[in-house]
Design an enzyme around this catalytic site. Structure first.
Site, PDB file in Angstrom:
ATOM      1  N   SER A  75     -68.328   7.260  -5.239  1.00  0.00           N
ATOM      2  CA  SER A  75     -66.993   6.962  -5.774  1.00  0.00           C
ATOM      3  C   SER A  75     -65.919   7.021  -4.683  1.00  0.00           C
ATOM      4  O   SER A  75     -64.957   6.246  -4.715  1.00  0.00           O
ATOM      5  CB  SER A  75     -66.656   7.928  -6.905  1.00  0.00           C
ATOM      6  OG  SER A  75     -66.791   9.262  -6.482  1.00  0.00           O
ATOM      7  N   GLU A 110     -78.703   5.991   3.472  1.00  0.00           N
ATOM      8  CA  GLU A 110     -77.526   6.621   4.094  1.00  0.00           C
ATOM      9  C   GLU A 110     -77.936   7.315   5.391  1.00  0.00           C
ATOM     10  O   GLU A 110     -77.224   7.253   6.402  1.00  0.00           O
ATOM     11  CB  GLU A 110     -76.897   7.638   3.132  1.00  0.00           C
ATOM     12  CG  GLU A 110     -76.217   6.989   1.943  1.00  0.00           C
ATOM     13  CD  GLU A 110     -75.723   7.971   0.901  1.00  0.00           C
ATOM     14  OE1 GLU A 110     -74.854   7.605   0.117  1.00  0.00           O
ATOM     15  OE2 GLU A 110     -76.209   9.123   0.866  1.00  0.00           O
ATOM     16  N   LYS A 120     -65.565  19.651  -2.138  1.00  0.00           N
ATOM     17  CA  LYS A 120     -66.885  19.516  -1.487  1.00  0.00           C
ATOM     18  C   LYS A 120     -67.063  20.461  -0.295  1.00  0.00           C
ATOM     19  O   LYS A 120     -68.139  20.551   0.283  1.00  0.00           O
ATOM     20  CB  LYS A 120     -67.079  18.071  -0.991  1.00  0.00           C
ATOM     21  CG  LYS A 120     -66.783  16.977  -2.001  1.00  0.00           C
ATOM     22  CD  LYS A 120     -67.846  16.916  -3.055  1.00  0.00           C
ATOM     23  CE  LYS A 120     -67.675  15.747  -4.015  1.00  0.00           C
ATOM     24  NZ  LYS A 120     -67.980  14.449  -3.461  1.00  0.00           N
TER      25      LYS A 120
HETATM   26  C1  5RP Z   1     -74.683   9.129  -2.556  1.00  0.00           C
HETATM   27  C2  5RP Z   1     -73.991  10.209  -1.780  1.00  0.00           C
HETATM   28  C3  5RP Z   1     -72.523  10.331  -1.943  1.00  0.00           C
HETATM   29  O1  5RP Z   1     -71.929  10.271  -0.690  1.00  0.00           O
HETATM   30  C4  5RP Z   1     -72.203  11.654  -2.583  1.00  0.00           C
HETATM   31  O2  5RP Z   1     -72.933  11.778  -3.784  1.00  0.00           O
HETATM   32  C5  5RP Z   1     -70.709  11.801  -2.867  1.00  0.00           C
HETATM   33  O3  5RP Z   1     -70.334  10.950  -3.887  1.00  0.00           O
HETATM   34  P1  5RP Z   1     -68.858  10.829  -4.428  1.00  0.00           P
HETATM   35  O4  5RP Z   1     -68.027  10.213  -3.359  1.00  0.00           O
HETATM   36  O5  5RP Z   1     -69.004   9.952  -5.653  1.00  0.00           O
HETATM   37  O6  5RP Z   1     -68.377  12.207  -4.805  1.00  0.00           O
HETATM   38  O7  5RP Z   1     -74.575  10.931  -1.027  1.00  0.00           O
HETATM   39  O8  5RP Z   1     -76.061   9.163  -2.364  1.00  0.00           O
END
Ligand code: 5RP
Length: 217
Positions: free
Chosen positions: A30, A103, A121
């Protein structure tokens, strides 16, 4: 500000790092979706993007940004991606959105990894967030048993398949005191495609969106 507004502000701050960069690595999630929205305005100054997931690819194409195969480019100058947790050493847990393997590949192929997160985070130690592991489907139970031996509680992401046709187990309650060692150990379990610890290749820059503005680390 809502968490989503913080994500958007952080995504906007990442634009600073892609000025003059011809090919940008683009993560998934997101926060990155906000980044893609901003990338639209820079369409004329970039050749294209290397994508880390089918979802991101679709979104990039939708807004008219050419998606370039990683095999046809050399080192990517900048990779922009979110994270589920990030510690003071810029090591991360990723894979909440299931795109961890691609990724990790794009991150490894990039010179600079710019991690964009909202303040929720930021952690002192990784591991509160359940650790995603992508596994070859036939190895799922075996890998899960190995993770139990390591003190974790595996939960199968049922009916979910990654872009690579594999499955994901999320490991709860894992003590990740030594992220690099843990990343290597889990990677060595037969059947593991990749693990969501990003410690051997941490971020280079972390942009954290907080109520007090963007903190850059
Ligand atoms: C996807 C990821 C995303 O970077 C992680 O989940 C963070 O997501 P968001 O920006 O929706 O909080 O690793 O595999």
């Amino acid at each position: 500000m809502t968490q989503d507004e913080l994500k958007r502000k952080t995504a906007e701050a990442a634009l600073e790092y892609i000025k003059g960069v011809p090919i940008v690595g683009v993560g998934t999630g997101s926060t990155v979706n906000h980044f893609i929205d901003f990338l639209v305005d820079m369409r004329s100054s970039i050749d294209g993007a290397v994508s880390s997931s089918e979802t991101t690819t679709a979104r990039l194409k939708e807004v008219g940004i050419p998606v370039i195969d990683l095999n046809s480019v050399g080192e990517i100058e900048v990779y922009v991606d979110g994270a589920d947790e990030v510690n003071p050493l810029k090591q991360m847990i990723k894979g909440g959105g299931g795109a961890l393997t691609r990724e990790k590949i794009v991150a490894a192929a990039s010179k600079t990894f710019v991690c964009i997160v909202d303040a929720s985070k930021e952690v002192d130690a990784l591991g509160d967030y359940p650790l995603p592991i992508e596994v070859i489907p036939m190895a799922r139970s075996y890998v899960a048993r190995e993770m139990v031996k390591m003190g974790g509680r595996p939960v199968w992401r049922e009916d979910y398949f990654t872009d690579n046709g594999n499955e994901i187990i999320d490991i709860h309650n894992l003590d990740i005191r030594e992220p690099i060692a843990m990343e290597k150990t889990i990677n060595n379990i037969p059947g593991v495609v990749s693990v969501g610890i990003f410690a051997e290749r941490p971020a280079d820059i972390v942009l954290i969106g907080s109520e007090n503005g963007i903190i850059s680390k």
